[in-house]
Write an enzyme that holds these catalytic residues in place. Structure first.
Site, PDB file in Angstrom:
ATOM      1  N   SER A 130      -8.355  -1.227  12.088  1.00 33.31           N
ATOM      2  CA  SER A 130      -9.159  -0.003  11.922  1.00 33.31           C
ATOM      3  C   SER A 130     -10.192   0.164  13.024  1.00 33.31           C
ATOM      4  O   SER A 130     -10.786  -0.810  13.502  1.00 33.31           O
ATOM      5  CB  SER A 130      -9.872  -0.082  10.570  1.00 33.31           C
ATOM      6  OG  SER A 130     -10.876   0.891  10.485  1.00 33.31           O
ATOM      7  N   ARG A 136      -5.185  12.495   1.198  1.00 31.57           N
ATOM      8  CA  ARG A 136      -6.328  11.596   1.386  1.00 31.57           C
ATOM      9  C   ARG A 136      -7.022  11.376   0.037  1.00 31.57           C
ATOM     10  O   ARG A 136      -7.151  12.312  -0.769  1.00 31.57           O
ATOM     11  CB  ARG A 136      -7.296  12.259   2.376  1.00 31.57           C
ATOM     12  CG  ARG A 136      -8.485  11.421   2.787  1.00 31.57           C
ATOM     13  CD  ARG A 136      -8.084  10.120   3.405  1.00 31.57           C
ATOM     14  NE  ARG A 136      -8.954   9.735   4.510  1.00 31.57           N
ATOM     15  CZ  ARG A 136      -9.146   8.455   4.875  1.00 31.57           C
ATOM     16  NH1 ARG A 136      -8.571   7.463   4.233  1.00 31.57           N
ATOM     17  NH2 ARG A 136      -9.910   8.178   5.918  1.00 31.57           N
ATOM     18  N   GLU A 192     -12.994   1.053  12.474  1.00 30.65           N
ATOM     19  CA  GLU A 192     -14.254   0.534  11.918  1.00 30.65           C
ATOM     20  C   GLU A 192     -14.612  -0.804  12.551  1.00 30.65           C
ATOM     21  O   GLU A 192     -15.781  -1.201  12.552  1.00 30.65           O
ATOM     22  CB  GLU A 192     -14.140   0.370  10.405  1.00 30.65           C
ATOM     23  CG  GLU A 192     -14.277   1.654   9.624  1.00 30.65           C
ATOM     24  CD  GLU A 192     -15.682   2.245   9.677  1.00 30.65           C
ATOM     25  OE1 GLU A 192     -16.630   1.572   9.264  1.00 30.65           O
ATOM     26  OE2 GLU A 192     -15.818   3.382  10.142  1.00 30.65           O
ATOM     27  N   TYR A 220     -15.975  -4.237   4.750  1.00 30.81           N
ATOM     28  CA  TYR A 220     -14.606  -3.778   5.034  1.00 30.81           C
ATOM     29  C   TYR A 220     -14.247  -4.050   6.492  1.00 30.81           C
ATOM     30  O   TYR A 220     -13.188  -4.609   6.804  1.00 30.81           O
ATOM     31  CB  TYR A 220     -14.485  -2.280   4.732  1.00 30.81           C
ATOM     32  CG  TYR A 220     -13.231  -1.630   5.270  1.00 30.81           C
ATOM     33  CD1 TYR A 220     -12.024  -1.738   4.585  1.00 30.81           C
ATOM     34  CD2 TYR A 220     -13.254  -0.907   6.472  1.00 30.81           C
ATOM     35  CE1 TYR A 220     -10.865  -1.150   5.086  1.00 30.81           C
ATOM     36  CE2 TYR A 220     -12.101  -0.318   6.969  1.00 30.81           C
ATOM     37  CZ  TYR A 220     -10.909  -0.443   6.272  1.00 30.81           C
ATOM     38  OH  TYR A 220      -9.766   0.143   6.786  1.00 30.81           O
ATOM     39  N   GLY A 266       0.816  -1.219   0.000  1.00 29.13           N
ATOM     40  CA  GLY A 266       0.000   0.000   0.000  1.00 29.13           C
ATOM     41  C   GLY A 266       0.841   1.257   0.000  1.00 29.13           C
ATOM     42  O   GLY A 266       0.389   2.323   0.447  1.00 29.13           O
TER      43      GLY A 266
HETATM   44  P1  NAP Z   1      -5.483   4.185   0.749  1.00 25.79           P
HETATM   45  O1  NAP Z   1      -5.019   5.585   0.556  1.00 25.79           O
HETATM   46  O2  NAP Z   1      -6.773   3.754   0.162  1.00 25.79           O
HETATM   47  O3  NAP Z   1      -4.312   3.226   0.192  1.00 25.79           O
HETATM   48  C1  NAP Z   1      -4.525   1.849   0.030  1.00 25.79           C
HETATM   49  C2  NAP Z   1      -3.307   1.241  -0.616  1.00 25.79           C
HETATM   50  O4  NAP Z   1      -3.563  -0.164  -0.820  1.00 25.79           O
HETATM   51  C3  NAP Z   1      -2.967   1.822  -2.004  1.00 25.79           C
HETATM   52  O5  NAP Z   1      -1.573   1.854  -2.156  1.00 25.79           O
HETATM   53  C4  NAP Z   1      -3.563   0.786  -2.929  1.00 25.79           C
HETATM   54  O6  NAP Z   1      -2.964   0.751  -4.209  1.00 25.79           O
HETATM   55  C5  NAP Z   1      -3.237  -0.479  -2.160  1.00 25.79           C
HETATM   56  N1  NAP Z   1      -4.011  -1.628  -2.600  1.00 25.79           N
HETATM   57  C6  NAP Z   1      -5.326  -1.704  -2.877  1.00 25.79           C
HETATM   58  N2  NAP Z   1      -5.640  -2.940  -3.296  1.00 25.79           N
HETATM   59  C7  NAP Z   1      -4.497  -3.655  -3.286  1.00 25.79           C
HETATM   60  C8  NAP Z   1      -4.165  -4.982  -3.644  1.00 25.79           C
HETATM   61  N3  NAP Z   1      -5.087  -5.840  -4.123  1.00 25.79           N
HETATM   62  N4  NAP Z   1      -2.879  -5.401  -3.501  1.00 25.79           N
HETATM   63  C9  NAP Z   1      -1.940  -4.537  -3.055  1.00 25.79           C
HETATM   64  N5  NAP Z   1      -2.178  -3.264  -2.712  1.00 25.79           N
HETATM   65  C10 NAP Z   1      -3.456  -2.831  -2.836  1.00 25.79           C
HETATM   66  O7  NAP Z   1      -5.546   3.831   2.305  1.00 25.79           O
HETATM   67  P2  NAP Z   1      -4.849   4.569   3.539  1.00 25.79           P
HETATM   68  O8  NAP Z   1      -5.775   5.613   4.039  1.00 25.79           O
HETATM   69  O9  NAP Z   1      -3.462   4.915   3.193  1.00 25.79           O
HETATM   70  O10 NAP Z   1      -4.860   3.410   4.629  1.00 25.79           O
HETATM   71  C11 NAP Z   1      -3.758   2.528   4.786  1.00 25.79           C
HETATM   72  C12 NAP Z   1      -4.212   1.273   5.525  1.00 25.79           C
HETATM   73  O11 NAP Z   1      -4.726   1.641   6.794  1.00 25.79           O
HETATM   74  C13 NAP Z   1      -5.346   0.506   4.839  1.00 25.79           C
HETATM   75  O12 NAP Z   1      -5.171  -0.851   5.138  1.00 25.79           O
HETATM   76  C14 NAP Z   1      -6.594   1.032   5.518  1.00 25.79           C
HETATM   77  O13 NAP Z   1      -7.622   0.071   5.423  1.00 25.79           O
HETATM   78  C15 NAP Z   1      -6.087   1.204   6.926  1.00 25.79           C
HETATM   79  N6  NAP Z   1      -6.723   2.217   7.750  1.00 25.79           N
HETATM   80  C16 NAP Z   1      -6.865   3.494   7.277  1.00 25.79           C
HETATM   81  C17 NAP Z   1      -7.423   4.462   8.090  1.00 25.79           C
HETATM   82  C18 NAP Z   1      -7.559   5.902   7.626  1.00 25.79           C
HETATM   83  O14 NAP Z   1      -8.315   6.652   8.260  1.00 25.79           O
HETATM   84  N7  NAP Z   1      -6.829   6.327   6.599  1.00 25.79           N
HETATM   85  C19 NAP Z   1      -7.838   4.126   9.397  1.00 25.79           C
HETATM   86  C20 NAP Z   1      -7.660   2.833   9.844  1.00 25.79           C
HETATM   87  C21 NAP Z   1      -7.079   1.884   9.021  1.00 25.79           C
HETATM   88  P3  NAP Z   1      -3.453   1.738  -5.404  1.00 25.79           P
HETATM   89  O15 NAP Z   1      -2.793   3.074  -5.124  1.00 25.79           O
HETATM   90  O16 NAP Z   1      -2.948   1.071  -6.619  1.00 25.79           O
HETATM   91  O17 NAP Z   1      -4.946   1.811  -5.321  1.00 25.79           O
HETATM   92  O1  F7E Z   2     -16.713   8.428   5.880  1.00 24.40           O
HETATM   93  C1  F7E Z   2     -20.034   9.995   6.187  1.00 24.40           C
HETATM   94  C2  F7E Z   2     -19.983   8.486   6.095  1.00 24.40           C
HETATM   95  O2  F7E Z   2     -15.648   7.499   3.834  1.00 24.40           O
HETATM   96  C3  F7E Z   2     -16.772   9.082   7.130  1.00 24.40           C
HETATM   97  C4  F7E Z   2     -11.411   4.758   5.917  1.00 24.40           C
HETATM   98  O3  F7E Z   2     -10.119   5.297   5.895  1.00 24.40           O
HETATM   99  O4  F7E Z   2     -11.780   5.510   8.157  1.00 24.40           O
HETATM  100  C5  F7E Z   2     -12.288   5.584   6.835  1.00 24.40           C
HETATM  101  O5  F7E Z   2     -13.604   5.070   6.784  1.00 24.40           O
HETATM  102  C6  F7E Z   2     -18.228   9.369   7.497  1.00 24.40           C
HETATM  103  C7  F7E Z   2     -19.153   8.159   7.335  1.00 24.40           C
HETATM  104  O6  F7E Z   2     -14.507   7.283   6.107  1.00 24.40           O
HETATM  105  C8  F7E Z   2     -20.359  11.269   2.806  1.00 24.40           C
HETATM  106  O7  F7E Z   2     -21.303   7.940   6.091  1.00 24.40           O
HETATM  107  C9  F7E Z   2     -21.316  11.592   4.726  1.00 24.40           C
HETATM  108  O8  F7E Z   2     -19.998   8.069   8.448  1.00 24.40           O
HETATM  109  O9  F7E Z   2     -14.563   9.453   5.019  1.00 24.40           O
HETATM  110  P1  F7E Z   2     -15.330   8.207   5.123  1.00 24.40           P
HETATM  111  P2  F7E Z   2     -14.899   6.002   6.988  1.00 24.40           P
HETATM  112  O10 F7E Z   2     -16.050   5.278   6.431  1.00 24.40           O
HETATM  113  O11 F7E Z   2     -14.977   6.457   8.399  1.00 24.40           O
HETATM  114  C10 F7E Z   2     -11.719   4.191   8.714  1.00 24.40           C
HETATM  115  C11 F7E Z   2     -11.120   4.286  10.092  1.00 24.40           C
HETATM  116  C12 F7E Z   2     -11.038   3.219   7.833  1.00 24.40           C
HETATM  117  O12 F7E Z   2     -10.433   2.257   8.298  1.00 24.40           O
HETATM  118  C13 F7E Z   2     -11.348   3.304   6.383  1.00 24.40           C
HETATM  119  O13 F7E Z   2     -10.349   2.648   5.611  1.00 24.40           O
HETATM  120  O14 F7E Z   2     -18.713  10.353   6.601  1.00 24.40           O
HETATM  121  N1  F7E Z   2     -20.338  10.661   4.915  1.00 24.40           N
HETATM  122  N2  F7E Z   2     -21.355  11.974   3.438  1.00 24.40           N
HETATM  123  C14 F7E Z   2     -19.722  10.445   3.744  1.00 24.40           C
HETATM  124  N3  F7E Z   2     -18.691   9.652   3.420  1.00 24.40           N
HETATM  125  C15 F7E Z   2     -18.252   9.662   2.127  1.00 24.40           C
HETATM  126  N4  F7E Z   2     -17.194   8.907   1.775  1.00 24.40           N
HETATM  127  N5  F7E Z   2     -18.874  10.441   1.159  1.00 24.40           N
HETATM  128  C16 F7E Z   2     -19.925  11.272   1.458  1.00 24.40           C
HETATM  129  O15 F7E Z   2     -20.470  11.954   0.588  1.00 24.40           O
END
Ligand code: NAP
Ligand code: F7E
Length: 341
Positions: free
Chosen positions: A130, A188, A132, A153, A8
Site C-alpha cells: 500500500s 468501495r 500508506e 495498518y 479477500g
Molecule cells: P476491503 O474491501 O476492505 O476487503 C478486504 C478483504 O479482506 C475482505 O474480503 C475481507 O473479508 C477480507 N478479510 C478481512 N480480514 C480477514 C481475515 N482475518 N482473513 C481473511 N480475510 C480477511 O479491501 P480492498 O480495498 O479490496 O483492498 C484489498 C487489499 O489491498 C487489502 O489488502 C488492502 O489493504 C490493500 N490495499 C487497498 C488499497 C485501496 O485503496 N483499496 C490500496 C492499497 C492496498 P470480509 O468481506 O469478510 O470483511
Molecule cells: O481516508 C481523510 C482521512 O479512509 C482517506 C485504504 O484502502 O487507501 C485507504 O486508506 C483520507 C484520509 O483511506 C474522513 O483522514 C477525512 O486522509 O478513505 P480513507 P486511506 O486512509 O487513504 C490506502 C492506500 C490503503 O491501503 C487502505 O487500505 O480521507 N478523511 N474525513 C476521512 N477518512 C474517512 N475514512 N472518513 C472520514 O470521515
C-alpha cells in the site's frame, strides 16, 4: 485452465479480481470468513450452484489468522497464482485494533508465504502492498522512495511487503508486491472517505439526510479506479521475473476537492451540508500521496483508464441508482450504518 486463489475475495478488489480472472478463463477460488450475516454480496453474481456442471468459481472457509486453514486450502486447491488481498484494510480502525490488524495483515502474509513454501507449490504470489507505507515521505512516491508508515495498518503492510521480498530472495519464490495507491469504485466499503461522501450525496439528493460529518479535508490522495488496478496485479504475475511496482494515476486531489466534485455532480453545494467532526481525525495523518508509476507503465504496459472526474461521477451515479432502486423496490430506507469511521 489456470487456477487462482484469492484471499479477500469478498472485498472490493477481490471481487473485481475474481471477475477479471473469470473472464480470462481462470478457475477462481476465494477464501471467505465465517460471518453471522452474508458477506458475499460483491461476488454473488459470480456464484454458480456447485451441483451444476462446469462451475469455475469456488469459495472456501479460511482466515488469515488461521495458518492451518490456509495450508489446507493451498494443498487442496493447488493454485497457479495466489493473490493475497485479504486485510483489515481500514487505516483509522487500525488505531483501535492494532494487534488484530498486525496479526491479519503482517503475520497473515507470513502464514500464507510459509504455507506456499512448505507445500512446495510452484505458484506465483501477489502481495497487496500500500501507498500508506510511504506515510510522511513527500510525493511523488515510487519504488525507491523510503517508507515512513504512520499507522498500525501501514506498519503491518511494511512488514508484509518486506517479508514477501525476503521470501523471494531467500527461497526464490515468484512473489511480487503491488504498491497500490488509493483505488475506489461503487463497491468501495462505505466507511472509506470517497464512498462515505458519494453515499451521503445520494441520500442528501433524495432528501433523506441533511449533513455529512467528515474529518481532515486537506489530506491529498491519488485516487484511481479499482477495476483498472486489478489488471496491474495480474500483469505483475505474468512477468518472467517477480518484482515490485507502484500503481497510481500520478494525480492527487484533496478530500475537499473530492467532496466538492461529488456534491456538484448531484447539483448540490457541499458547503451547505458538510461539517467537521474531529472524531474522524487520525492520531497521525498521511498528508500527501501521489504515485510515480512510470516503472509499471514501462515494464507492464499498464496505465489507468478512469480519471478523477469520471471516478467521482461513476460513484455518485451508482449510489443514486442504488438508492432509487431500493425505494422503487419498496424497501423502507437505505441502511445508514451507524458506525462510520
Ligand atoms: P476491503 O474491501 O476492505 O476487503 C478486504 C478483504 O479482506 C475482505 O474480503 C475481507 O473479508 C477480507 N478479510 C478481512 N480480514 C480477514 C481475515 N482475518 N482473513 C481473511 N480475510 C480477511 O479491501 P480492498 O480495498 O479490496 O483492498 C484489498 C487489499 O489491498 C487489502 O489488502 C488492502 O489493504 C490493500 N490495499 C487497498 C488499497 C485501496 O485503496 N483499496 C490500496 C492499497 C492496498 P470480509 O468481506 O469478510 O470483511
Ligand atoms: O481516508 C481523510 C482521512 O479512509 C482517506 C485504504 O484502502 O487507501 C485507504 O486508506 C483520507 C484520509 O483511506 C474522513 O483522514 C477525512 O486522509 O478513505 P480513507 P486511506 O486512509 O487513504 C490506502 C492506500 C490503503 O491501503 C487502505 O487500505 O480521507 N478523511 N474525513 C476521512 N477518512 C474517512 N475514512 N472518513 C472520514 O470521515
Amino acid at each position: 485452465m489456470p487456477r487462482a486463489l484469492i484471499t479477500g475475495i469478498t472485498g472490493q478488489d477481490g471481487s473485481y479480481m475474481a471477475e477479471f480472472l473469470s473472464a480470462k478463463g481462470y478457475e477462481v477460488h476465494g477464501l471467505k470468513r465465517r460471518s453471522s450475516s452474508f458477506n458475499t454480496d460483491r461476488v454473488d453474481h459470480l456464484y454458480v450452484d456447485l451441483h451444476s456442471a462446469g462451475s469455475t468459481f469456488f469459495l472456501h472457509y479460511a482466515d488469515l489468522a488461521d495458518a492451518s486453514s490456509l495450508a489446507w486450502c493451498l494443498a487442496d486447491i493447488k493454485p497457479d497464482e495466489v493473490y493475497n488481498l485479504g486485510a483489515q484494510s481500514h487505516v483509522r480502525v487500525s488505531f483501535d485494533v492494532p494487534e488484530y490488524t498486525s496479526d491479519v495483515v503482517a503475520i497473515g502474509a507470513v502464514r500464507l508465504l510459509e504455507a506456499i513454501r512448505r507445500t512446495g507449490l510452484p505458484c506465483r504470489f501477489y502481495q497487496a502492498s500500500s501507498s500508506e507505507m510511504f506515510g510522511s515521505t513527500p510525493p511523488p512516491q515510487n519504488e525507491a522512495t523510503p517508507f515512513h508508515p504512520r499507522s498500525p495498518y501501514a506498519c503491518a503492510k511494511v512488514f508484509a511487503h518486506q517479508i514477501t521480498v525476503n521470501y523471494r530472495e531467500s527461497y526464490g519464490l515468484h512473489a511480487s508486491c503491488g504498491i497500490l495507491f488509493n483505488h475506489e469504485s461503487p463497491r468501495r466499503g462505505e466507511t472509506f472517505v470517497t464512498r462515505k461522501i458519494t453515499r451521503a450525496v445520494a441520500l442528501i439528493r433524495m432528501g433523506m439526510q441533511q449533513t455529512l460529518y467528515l474529518g481532515n479535508l486537506d489530506a491529498r490522495r491519488d485516487w484511481g479506479f479499482a477495476g483498472d488496478y486489478v489488471e496491474a496485479m495480474w500483469a505483475m504475475l505474468q512477468q518472467d521475473s517477480p518484482d515490485d511496482y507502484v500503481i497510481g494515476t500520478a494525480e492527487s486531489h484533496s478530500v475537499r476537492e473530492f467532496t466538492e466534485a461529488a456534491f456538484a455532480h448531484a447539483g448540490l453545494d457541499w458547503r451547505e451540508h458538510v461539517r467537521i467532526d474531529p472524531r474522524y481525525f487520525r492520531p497521525a495523518e498521511v498528508d500527501d500521496l501521489r504515485a510515480d508509476a512510470s516503472k509499471a507503465r514501462r515494464v507492464l504496459g499498464w496505465e489507468p483508464r478512469v480519471g478523477f472526474q469520471e471516478l467521482v461521477r461513476m460513484m455518485v451515479d451508482a449510489d443514486l441508482t442504488a438508492l432509487r432502486r431500493k425505494f422503487q423496490g419498496g424497501a423502507d430506507a437505505m441502511d445508514t450504518h451507524a458506525a462510520e469511521s
